[in-house]
Scaffold this active site. Structure first.
Site, PDB file in Angstrom:
ATOM      1  N   GLU A  76      12.845 -16.774  25.620  1.00  0.00           N
ATOM      2  CA  GLU A  76      12.100 -15.260  26.721  1.00  0.00           C
ATOM      3  C   GLU A  76      11.903 -14.311  25.458  1.00  0.00           C
ATOM      4  OE1 GLU A  76      10.870 -17.080  28.897  1.00  0.00           O
ATOM      5  OE2 GLU A  76      11.662 -17.700  30.552  1.00  0.00           O
ATOM      6  N   HIS A  92      21.181 -19.867  26.559  1.00  0.00           N
ATOM      7  CA  HIS A  92      20.561 -21.408  27.108  1.00  0.00           C
ATOM      8  C   HIS A  92      21.326 -22.224  27.665  1.00  0.00           C
ATOM      9  CE1 HIS A  92      18.219 -24.289  27.094  1.00  0.00           C
ATOM     10  NE2 HIS A  92      16.784 -23.836  27.315  1.00  0.00           N
TER      11      HIS A  92
END
Ligand code: ACO
Length: 390
Positions: free
Chosen positions: A321, A268
């Site tokens: 995700e 991320h």
């Protein structure tokens, strides 16, 4: 014959330009009341509410009321979103005509048709808000209708059910169980907004020009479609299928990294100690249970180990995700609907940011540093530029 221009007076020194870090990482470009992400703490919030705790029990309409209006008055906003789900006939006609295009491309085509495509600069705050709420309802209904048409079925008409239940009904064509509605509602609440991510920034840039709400949403959807942003979850499922047995995970991941691939669902731009969205979605997936959940959990640890060894300087976490893919799959959503479902939830954050940016009324216009070969000085050009008055 070309006229020789008068010598150009020396320009006043330009104010020293600020050079942004690569990827604009860590650069603050606006003030916002909507929320923020504190990457080092693994924390994010919507206005003054910690987002994961809010997502556990709230409804989609609560989230929209909080982010768009800054209130807990969900009834009026739920009604406006429900009426946005009733698509005009001409939108269905375009969805029919475009159904064989990639789903996100077809969806992007109809976004500007959900409202009257009026320039936000000409609208009152209430009118802008109306366009945003119509688009939030419309994007979910249009994505669901597109899926049905592409599958050879008639679109399912919208109802007055809660937004997430109605969305699932319109995609699946049957009544989803309460536990599946709750699981998808949590996913959507966790992904309503997330700081100045790429798609939100894109929406703000477009609306900063005074353009319409539909244009801002179309730009945001384009940014979201990229696999490094919202296009990842369906690739997570491909990855889990391709790995198969957890015992194959290390070899699979090592070879993917050697081939320069990204491991989807990991890493991320901001989170370092953990992505709190991933933690709650993992809990949600474990509540739903089943073979895929167990396998995903076993594979997750092995992939994190490979990434730790391959990128010793980086702190790579499981991102939203990874378990989103598992939860959405268990909710009966086909892979092609993963990113559209993300768009349906992020449409709330885009809307809140569009309204905030429109109020700010300042065009976003950064600069780039030219690093190519130098052109001649303006006074040395064969055809010097004439400075015209008037
Ligand atoms: N697979 C392989 N390498 C990775 C991954 C990954 N999943 N994540 C990070 N890295 C690498 C980066 O390429 C970088 O390598 P380098 O130093 O050799 O250039 C290093 O690890 C450090 O990266 P970060 O600075 O921590 O992350 P960055 O901001 O560059 O990238 C991103 C963030 C794009 C999300 C990245 O982690 C990635 O590509 N992940 C896979 C795609 C994905 O899951 N996207 C969804 C993100 S969540 C969302 O948008 C809703």
């Amino acid at each position: 014959m070309s006229e020789r221009a008068a010598p150009v007076p020396p320009a006043a020194p330009a104010p020293a330009a600020l050079v942004a870090p690569p990827g604009l990482k860590g650069l603050i470009v606006a003030d916002t009341h909507i929320g923020s992400v504190r990457g080092d703490e693994g924390f994010f919030h919507y206005r003054d509410r910690p987002a994961p705790a809010f997502a556990k029990n709230a409804t989609f309409a609560d989230g929209a009321a909080l982010l768009i209006d800054g209130t807990d008055q969900r009834a009026p906003i739920a009604g406006a979103i429900a009426s946005g789900r009733r698509l005009p006939a001409e939108v269905f006609a375009v969805l029919q005509a475009a159904h064989d295009r990639p789903l996100l491309a077809a969806l992007r085509m109809v976004l500007p048709m959900l409202t009257e495509e009026r320039a936000t600069i000409d609208l009152t705050p209430d009118e802008r808000r109306g366009d945003v709420l119509r688009t939030i309802g419309g994007i979910a209904a249009a994505a669901a209708a597109l899926h049905r048409i592409r599958d050879g079925h008639q679109p399912v008409p919208s109802s007055d059910a809660g937004h997430v239940r109605d969305f699932l009904r319109m995609v699946r064509g049957d009544e989803p169980s309460a536990s599946l509605v709750r699981a998808v509602e949590r996913y959507m609440l966790l992904t309503l907004d997330h700081g100045f991510n790429a798609s939100t920034f894109a929406a703000r840039v477009v609306v900063s020009t005074g353009a319409s709400v539909g244009s801002a949403y179309a730009a945001a959807l384009g940014a979201l479609s990229g696999p490094l942003h919202g296009g990842a979850p369906s690739r997570v499922l491909d990855m889990l299928r391709s790995i198969g047995e957890p015992s194959r995970a290390e070899d699979w991941a090592t070879s993917a990294l050697r081939n320069g691939q990204r491991l989807m669902g990991f890493g991320h731009a901001v989170y370092r100690s953990g992505d709190p969205r991933s933690a709650l979605l993992k809990e949600t997936a474990l509540e739903l249970g089943g073979e895929l959940v167990e396998r995903a959990e076993a594979i997750e640890g092995r992939i994190l180990g490979v990434l730790r060894d391959a990128k010793p300087g980086a702190t790579i976490v499981t991102n939203v995700e990874y378990y989103a893919a598992v939860v959405l799959h268990l909710a009966g959503l086909p892979q092609s609907m993963f990113t559209p479902t993300f768009a349906a939830s992020r449409s709330v954050g885009w809307g809140a940011h569009v309204l905030e940016q429109a109020e700010a009324g300042k065009i976003l216009r950064p600069s780039a540093r030219y690093v190519g070969p130098e052109p001649p000085h303006p006074t040395e050009c064969d055809e010097p530029v004439k400075v015209l008055s008037g």
